[in-house]
Design a protein around this motif. Structure first.
Motif, PDB file in Angstrom:
ATOM      1  N   ASP A 335       0.856  -1.187   0.000  1.00  0.00           N
ATOM      2  CA  ASP A 335       0.000   0.000   0.000  1.00  0.00           C
ATOM      3  C   ASP A 335       0.888   1.233   0.000  1.00  0.00           C
ATOM      4  OD1 ASP A 335      -2.344   1.294  -0.236  1.00  0.00           O
ATOM      5  OD2 ASP A 335      -3.047   0.980   1.819  1.00  0.00           O
ATOM      6  N   LYS A 336       1.372   1.551  -1.183  1.00  0.00           N
ATOM      7  CA  LYS A 336       2.252   2.701  -1.368  1.00  0.00           C
ATOM      8  C   LYS A 336       1.621   3.566  -2.441  1.00  0.00           C
ATOM      9  CE  LYS A 336       6.425  -0.023  -0.632  1.00  0.00           C
ATOM     10  NZ  LYS A 336       7.580  -0.599  -1.309  1.00  0.00           N
ATOM     11  N   PRO A 337       2.053   4.817  -2.575  1.00  0.00           N
ATOM     12  CA  PRO A 337       1.410   5.681  -3.577  1.00  0.00           C
ATOM     13  C   PRO A 337       1.334   5.034  -4.964  1.00  0.00           C
ATOM     14  CG  PRO A 337       2.906   6.951  -2.231  1.00  0.00           C
ATOM     15  CD  PRO A 337       3.043   5.528  -1.777  1.00  0.00           C
ATOM     16  N   LEU A 338       2.409   4.340  -5.383  1.00  0.00           N
ATOM     17  CA  LEU A 338       2.377   3.786  -6.742  1.00  0.00           C
ATOM     18  C   LEU A 338       1.985   2.309  -6.778  1.00  0.00           C
ATOM     19  CD1 LEU A 338       5.380   5.797  -8.032  1.00  0.00           C
ATOM     20  CD2 LEU A 338       3.148   5.712  -9.146  1.00  0.00           C
ATOM     21  N   LEU A 339       1.600   1.777  -5.657  1.00  0.00           N
ATOM     22  CA  LEU A 339       1.159   0.374  -5.625  1.00  0.00           C
ATOM     23  C   LEU A 339       0.140   0.243  -4.504  1.00  0.00           C
ATOM     24  CD1 LEU A 339       1.875  -2.171  -7.194  1.00  0.00           C
ATOM     25  CD2 LEU A 339       3.342  -2.841  -5.311  1.00  0.00           C
ATOM     26  N   GLN A 340      -1.060   0.781  -4.820  1.00  0.00           N
ATOM     27  CA  GLN A 340      -2.036   0.906  -3.746  1.00  0.00           C
ATOM     28  C   GLN A 340      -2.884  -0.346  -3.609  1.00  0.00           C
ATOM     29  OE1 GLN A 340      -4.220   4.533  -4.373  1.00  0.00           O
ATOM     30  NE2 GLN A 340      -2.376   5.761  -4.167  1.00  0.00           N
TER      31      GLN A 340
END
Ligand SMILES: Cc1ncc(COP(=O)(O)O)c(C=O)c1O
Length: 369
Positions: A335-340
């Motif tokens: 859950d990261k900005p580019l892999l939500q």
């Protein structure tokens, strides 16, 4: 004497706030936290091989007599064995304690304070981690909505400070391939390019035979996935001979242990058995993909590796990971900005797929609720 509160004054300042690498969970740390005994945990969180290593490796290690002797520091036999496996001359090959060690070594060879590393994200987080440890600057080039590399954006990101470009192929954690034409477009920029083929045996895609034609193309492989040897830590790289020589010069002495040598020797004698298991995993990947596609709350992405990335369309990936863990099934969530809001599931044995799908069906309603 320095008080422990003051230690940050002595640590290299950029490391004080470094974001660590989130490694996978060891089942023995989950005692009491999951509903099943440790031996029943289904570990689908680190792309390990569910079939284990070749039985020849275990047999040879049980009777190996020279644990008291240091390994050959220049890896003569290992490099020769890998020449046999890859068809690429031993002068191109360097072996590491896992390919992670080689990623770190390559960054140490090229990157100092302020040098730039181009990273096509989302991708394997070790590239960021080791770059930041060396004081390099990450230049982040986002992939598109299907995680394809944006070649023009990579070229546009190149500056005078650029020293290294990373390309995981297949990419981790998304599983997609970058076409060879795109890789070569990037290699033709002349900057050192590291193509990480950790999952090559599952994808069948490689640029390794092209390394001898370029001064700046490097390829990484590992025995962790296809050969079931993640615990022994064996990776290797195929480099232009000049780069290989520098890497051998700067690596720590005896970086690959004798058990790893024995394991490579025996694995390569049992190649048909191991590649048979790779075939089983690839077939299971396709079955798992079909089963995941039937679930309304997940969107699986096609994969050429031994794992499948899924967007969680309804509910929270972190909650899904926790709920699966309490049932004894380990997966990774992102859950990261580019892999939500996604999970990555390693391909297991057929019975692992069955248990996972049953658990996902049970949980589907709950996490979306
Ligand atoms: C893309 C990629 N490269 C390298 C590695 C590390 O492999 P090793 O076990 O050889 O250090 C992994 C492991 O998950 C990976 O996904």
């Amino acid at each position: 004497m320095v008080s422990s509160e003051g230690i940050e004054k002595l640590i290299r300042s950029h490391l004080v706030t470094l974001g660590g690498y989130a490694a996978s969970t060891s089942p023995d740390t989950l005692k009491g936290k999951v509903e099943v005994p440790e031996e029943s945990i289904i570990k689908l969180d680190a792309n390990e091989n569910p079939y284990g290593c070749s039985p020849r490796v275990s047999q040879a290690l049980a009777t190996y007599p020279y644990l008291n002797i240091y390994p050959d520091d220049v890896q003569t036999e290992l490099r020769k064995l890998l020449e046999g496996y890859t068809g690429i001359g031993a002068e191109h090959i360097v072996v590491g304690s896992g390919s992670n060690q080689l990623i770190d070594l390559i960054i140490r060879l090229f990157i100092g304070l302020g040098d730039e590393v181009i990273n096509c994200v989302p991708t394997f987080d070790i590239y960021r981690f080791s770059t930041e440890i060396c004081g390099g600057t990450l230049i982040v080039v986002p992939r598109d909505e299907n995680f394809a590399v944006n070649v023009n954006a990579v070229k546009a990101a190149i500056s005078k400070q650029s020293k290294l470009i990373f390309l995981a192929n297949p990419n981790s954690p998304t599983g997609n391939i970058t076409p060879q034409k795109d890789i070569l477009d990037i290699v033709n920029t002349g900057l050192p390019v590291l193509v990480d083929e950790a999952y090559y045996e599952f994808s069948g895609e490689t640029v390794a035979p092209l390394v001898s034609q370029y001064k700046n193309l490097m390829v990484l492989r590992t025995f962790s996935k296809w050969a079931g040897l993640a615990g022994l830590r064996i990776g290797y790289g195929i480099f232009p001979p000049k780069i290989a020589d520098y890497l051998l010069k700067i690596k720590i002495p005896y970086n690959v242990n004798v058990a790893a040598l024995v394991a490579v020797r025996e694995s390569l004698k049992d190649i048909d058995y191991l590649l048979g298991r790779v075939k089983d995993i690839v077939a299971e990947r396709e079955r798992l993909f079909g089963e995941l596609k039937k679930l309304q709350f997940l969107k699986p992405f096609p994969s050429q590796a031994n794992f499948i990335f899924c967007s969680v369309l309804n509910g929270k990936a972190s909650k899904l990971q926790q709920e699966l863990q309490s049932k004894g099934i380990l997966v990774r969530y992102f859950d990261k900005p580019l892999l939500q809001n996604g999970i990555r599931i390693s391909v297991g044995k057929p019975e692992h797929t069955d248990a996972l799908i049953k658990a996902l069906k049970e949980l589907g309603g709950e996490i979306s609720g």
